[in-house]
Scaffold this motif. Structure first.
Motif, short mmCIF file in Angstrom:
data_model
loop_
_atom_site.label_atom_id
_atom_site.label_comp_id
_atom_site.label_asym_id
_atom_site.label_seq_id
_atom_site.Cartn_x
_atom_site.Cartn_y
_atom_site.Cartn_z
N PRO A 157 0.76 -1.24 0.14
CA PRO A 157 -0.09 -0.02 0.04
C PRO A 157 0.86 1.27 0.24
O PRO A 157 0.49 2.14 -0.77
N ALA A 158 1.75 1.26 0.73
CA ALA A 158 3.00 2.60 0.75
C ALA A 158 3.63 2.59 -0.74
O ALA A 158 3.46 3.80 -1.10
N HIS A 159 3.84 1.49 -1.12
CA HIS A 159 4.45 1.69 -2.43
C HIS A 159 3.24 2.22 -3.67
O HIS A 159 3.93 2.99 -4.41
N ALA A 160 2.32 1.85 -3.39
CA ALA A 160 1.35 2.15 -4.33
C ALA A 160 0.98 3.63 -4.44
O ALA A 160 0.95 4.22 -5.52
N LYS A 161 0.76 4.05 -3.04
CA LYS A 161 0.49 5.40 -2.93
C LYS A 161 1.71 6.34 -3.16
O LYS A 161 1.57 7.23 -4.00
N ALA A 162 2.94 5.87 -2.70
CA ALA A 162 4.39 6.92 -3.20
C ALA A 162 4.43 6.82 -4.51
O ALA A 162 4.75 7.94 -5.11
N THR A 163 4.41 5.77 -5.32
CA THR A 163 4.54 6.02 -6.65
C THR A 163 3.67 6.49 -7.61
O THR A 163 3.86 7.39 -8.38
#
Length: 145
Positions: free
Chosen positions: A118-124
């Motif tokens: 989830p953090a990867h998806a939001k940040a990218t």
């Protein structure tokens, strides 16, 4: 058209970690500059972006926590079964212990991957979106009536 398959396991975790490590400073730099330029009087656009920033963090944390909890539950059940098999089949020697160690490593990588997603998806997604967003809104042209 053939679809590209993304690596899983440790390779996928390393790729996601690297992408997150590259996207995070970009997003932070854009938002910090935007805060500095906004000053004390926030525009509606800035207010919306800063509110979105807080809500995204809360949502990503909640999603990561839930994903890691469910992955931990599934992994603990699998590990319990592997331990039971290793204990019940001593004639297998080190194969049972090796399989258990391999399963523990896979469980750790799986839990970390689920929590990072989830953090990867939001940040990218934010890095892509903010790269196309100007820091200051273009001034509106006044038309003479």
């Amino acid at each position: 058209m053939a679809s590209r398959r993304r690596p899983g396991g440790t390779a996928g975790l390393a790729r996601k970690s690297t992408e997150l490590a590259l996207a995070t400073p970009q997003v932070m730099a854009h938002r910090m500059m935007r805060m500095a330029l906004a000053g004390t009087q926030l525009s509606e656009r800035d207010r919306k972006e800063f509110n979105l920033m807080g809500m995204e963090k809360l949502g990503a944390f909640t999603a990561a926590y839930n994903a890691m909890a469910w992955a931990s539950l599934a992994s603990s059940q699998t590990l319990a079964m592997q331990m039971w098999l290793a204990w019940c089949t001593p004639w297998m020697g080190n194969r049972g212990a090796n399989r258990l160690a391999q399963q523990m490593q896979q469980a750790a990588v799986s839990i970390l991957s689920k929590g990072l997603a989830p953090a990867h998806a939001k940040a990218t997604a934010n890095a892509r979106r903010l790269a196309a967003t100007p820091l200051v809104a273009a001034p509106r042209r006044r038309t003479r009536a």
